[in-house]
Design a protein around this motif. Structure first.
Motif, PDB file in Angstrom:
ATOM      1  N   GLN A 121       0.835  -1.209   0.000  1.00  0.00           N
ATOM      2  CA  GLN A 121       0.000   0.000   0.000  1.00  0.00           C
ATOM      3  C   GLN A 121       0.866   1.254   0.000  1.00  0.00           C
ATOM      4  O   GLN A 121       0.541   2.243  -0.676  1.00  0.00           O
ATOM      5  N   ALA A 122       1.958   1.221   0.751  1.00  0.00           N
ATOM      6  CA  ALA A 122       2.849   2.378   0.804  1.00  0.00           C
ATOM      7  C   ALA A 122       3.480   2.640  -0.555  1.00  0.00           C
ATOM      8  O   ALA A 122       3.619   3.796  -0.988  1.00  0.00           O
ATOM      9  N   THR A 123       3.864   1.584  -1.249  1.00  0.00           N
ATOM     10  CA  THR A 123       4.457   1.747  -2.577  1.00  0.00           C
ATOM     11  C   THR A 123       3.452   2.367  -3.544  1.00  0.00           C
ATOM     12  O   THR A 123       3.785   3.294  -4.293  1.00  0.00           O
ATOM     13  N   LEU A 124       2.218   1.872  -3.528  1.00  0.00           N
ATOM     14  CA  LEU A 124       1.197   2.420  -4.422  1.00  0.00           C
ATOM     15  C   LEU A 124       0.905   3.882  -4.094  1.00  0.00           C
ATOM     16  O   LEU A 124       0.741   4.711  -5.004  1.00  0.00           O
ATOM     17  N   LEU A 125       0.854   4.215  -2.811  1.00  0.00           N
ATOM     18  CA  LEU A 125       0.616   5.605  -2.427  1.00  0.00           C
ATOM     19  C   LEU A 125       1.786   6.486  -2.831  1.00  0.00           C
ATOM     20  O   LEU A 125       1.605   7.662  -3.175  1.00  0.00           O
ATOM     21  N   GLY A 126       2.996   5.936  -2.800  1.00  0.00           N
ATOM     22  CA  GLY A 126       4.151   6.688  -3.277  1.00  0.00           C
ATOM     23  C   GLY A 126       4.023   7.026  -4.752  1.00  0.00           C
ATOM     24  O   GLY A 126       4.301   8.155  -5.169  1.00  0.00           O
ATOM     25  N   VAL A 127       3.583   6.065  -5.541  1.00  0.00           N
ATOM     26  CA  VAL A 127       3.404   6.302  -6.971  1.00  0.00           C
ATOM     27  C   VAL A 127       2.314   7.346  -7.206  1.00  0.00           C
ATOM     28  O   VAL A 127       2.475   8.270  -8.009  1.00  0.00           O
ATOM     29  N   VAL A 128       1.196   7.213  -6.491  1.00  0.00           N
ATOM     30  CA  VAL A 128       0.098   8.179  -6.636  1.00  0.00           C
ATOM     31  C   VAL A 128       0.569   9.580  -6.275  1.00  0.00           C
ATOM     32  O   VAL A 128       0.236  10.557  -6.967  1.00  0.00           O
ATOM     33  N   THR A 129       1.350   9.701  -5.218  1.00  0.00           N
ATOM     34  CA  THR A 129       1.875  11.010  -4.819  1.00  0.00           C
ATOM     35  C   THR A 129       2.785  11.580  -5.899  1.00  0.00           C
ATOM     36  O   THR A 129       2.725  12.773  -6.214  1.00  0.00           O
ATOM     37  N   GLY A 130       3.618  10.715  -6.484  1.00  0.00           N
ATOM     38  CA  GLY A 130       4.564  11.181  -7.493  1.00  0.00           C
ATOM     39  C   GLY A 130       3.901  11.642  -8.771  1.00  0.00           C
ATOM     40  O   GLY A 130       4.302  12.658  -9.354  1.00  0.00           O
ATOM     41  N   VAL A 131       2.882  10.910  -9.236  1.00  0.00           N
ATOM     42  CA  VAL A 131       2.285  11.234 -10.534  1.00  0.00           C
ATOM     43  C   VAL A 131       1.052  12.125 -10.408  1.00  0.00           C
ATOM     44  O   VAL A 131       0.565  12.643 -11.418  1.00  0.00           O
ATOM     45  N   GLY A 132       0.545  12.306  -9.182  1.00  0.00           N
ATOM     46  CA  GLY A 132      -0.715  13.031  -9.011  1.00  0.00           C
ATOM     47  C   GLY A 132      -0.684  14.466  -9.489  1.00  0.00           C
ATOM     48  O   GLY A 132      -1.556  14.914 -10.239  1.00  0.00           O
ATOM     49  N   GLY A 133       0.343  15.219  -9.075  1.00  0.00           N
ATOM     50  CA  GLY A 133       0.415  16.629  -9.466  1.00  0.00           C
ATOM     51  C   GLY A 133       0.566  16.796 -10.961  1.00  0.00           C
ATOM     52  O   GLY A 133      -0.085  17.657 -11.578  1.00  0.00           O
ATOM     53  N   GLY A 134       1.425  15.983 -11.587  1.00  0.00           N
ATOM     54  CA  GLY A 134       1.614  16.069 -13.036  1.00  0.00           C
ATOM     55  C   GLY A 134       0.366  15.686 -13.795  1.00  0.00           C
ATOM     56  O   GLY A 134       0.077  16.250 -14.871  1.00  0.00           O
ATOM     57  N   THR A 135      -0.404  14.743 -13.262  1.00  0.00           N
ATOM     58  CA  THR A 135      -1.651  14.340 -13.913  1.00  0.00           C
ATOM     59  C   THR A 135      -2.670  15.472 -13.884  1.00  0.00           C
ATOM     60  O   THR A 135      -3.326  15.767 -14.892  1.00  0.00           O
ATOM     61  N   ILE A 136      -2.803  16.125 -12.727  1.00  0.00           N
ATOM     62  CA  ILE A 136      -3.716  17.274 -12.633  1.00  0.00           C
ATOM     63  C   ILE A 136      -3.263  18.378 -13.590  1.00  0.00           C
ATOM     64  O   ILE A 136      -4.080  18.997 -14.272  1.00  0.00           O
ATOM     65  N   ARG A 137      -1.968  18.624 -13.646  1.00  0.00           N
ATOM     66  CA  ARG A 137      -1.415  19.625 -14.578  1.00  0.00           C
ATOM     67  C   ARG A 137      -1.829  19.332 -16.013  1.00  0.00           C
ATOM     68  O   ARG A 137      -2.310  20.219 -16.729  1.00  0.00           O
ATOM     69  N   ASP A 138      -1.655  18.099 -16.434  1.00  0.00           N
ATOM     70  CA  ASP A 138      -1.958  17.739 -17.817  1.00  0.00           C
ATOM     71  C   ASP A 138      -3.449  17.824 -18.113  1.00  0.00           C
ATOM     72  O   ASP A 138      -3.848  18.235 -19.207  1.00  0.00           O
TER      73      ASP A 138
END
Length: 210
Positions: A121-138
């Motif tokens: 779960q921590a790994t998946l949340l790390g990925v979500v945190t990393g890509v979340g801002g860039g996804t909203i930007r796009d």
């Protein structure tokens, strides 16, 4: 330096990097005024962390510590005033994006582990945190999010590696405060190598070449 201080420092550096990235991307791809540039920079910088904290069931750190918003505004403002020197260069945007991705991936995993979540779960949340801002930007720029693009140059994979390293180190009982730094460096290096050598994740069989 304590673990908490190290985590805060990494978080703020990641926010700064993503704020510059979001602002420069907006300036380069859309006709935005200063309000639009600052808004895009702040959303890119803070979006992933807000998503992470909501999924963790805690009040987003952005609304508890003034340094988060101020750091995001500082990065976006710097990008606005230096846009003439930077917007014609593709490399700075990619480097800032890779830095933000790397730092946010390990911070997301670290915070999840501190709250008692398991390594997966921590790994998946790390990925979500990393890509979340860039996804909203796009999405705000009306573009296919980088993380979903077949030509993304391993955007999510480096975040998965960095966050996974932190989670495995914690599960193994290692002193994992500085493992976060190692995980961020790993993510950053893989992302830059993917950009340099044009690596992509496998596409479905029969797909046209990229």
């Amino acid at each position: 330096m304590s673990t908490q201080t190290l985590i805060l420092a990494l978080d703020l550096v990641g926010i700064l990097a993503f704020a510059v990235d979001g602002a420069l991307t907006g300036i380069r791809t859309a006709r935005l005024d200063i309000v639009g540039v600052l808004a895009l920079g702040v959303v890119t910088a803070l979006g992933g962390g807000v998503i992470r904290d909501l999924l963790l069931g805690v009040t987003p750190a952005t609304f508890q510590d003034w340094r988060y918003i101020c750091t995001a505004l500082l990065g976006a403002t710097a990008a606005f005033f230096l846009s003439r020197q930077l917007t014609h260069l593709n490399r700075p945007i990619l480097v800032f994006d890779a830095a933000g991705l790397s730092l946010f991936a390990v911070i997301g995993a670290t915070k999840a582990l501190e709250l008692g979540f398991g390594p997966l779960q921590a790994t998946l949340l790390g990925v979500v945190t990393g890509v979340g801002g860039g996804t909203i930007r796009d999405v705000l720029l009306n573009r296919v999010p980088t993380v979903l693009s077949a030509n993304s140059r391993l955007y999510a994979v480096p975040a998965l590696l960095g966050a996974g390293l932190v989670a495995v180190a914690y599960w193994a009982g290692l002193t994992w405060g500085w493992i976060a730094v190692v995980g961020a460096v790993l993510c950053f290096a893989v992302r830059l190598l993917a950009l340099l050598y044009r690596w992509n994740a496998p596409s479905p069989p029969g797909s046209p070449p990229l």
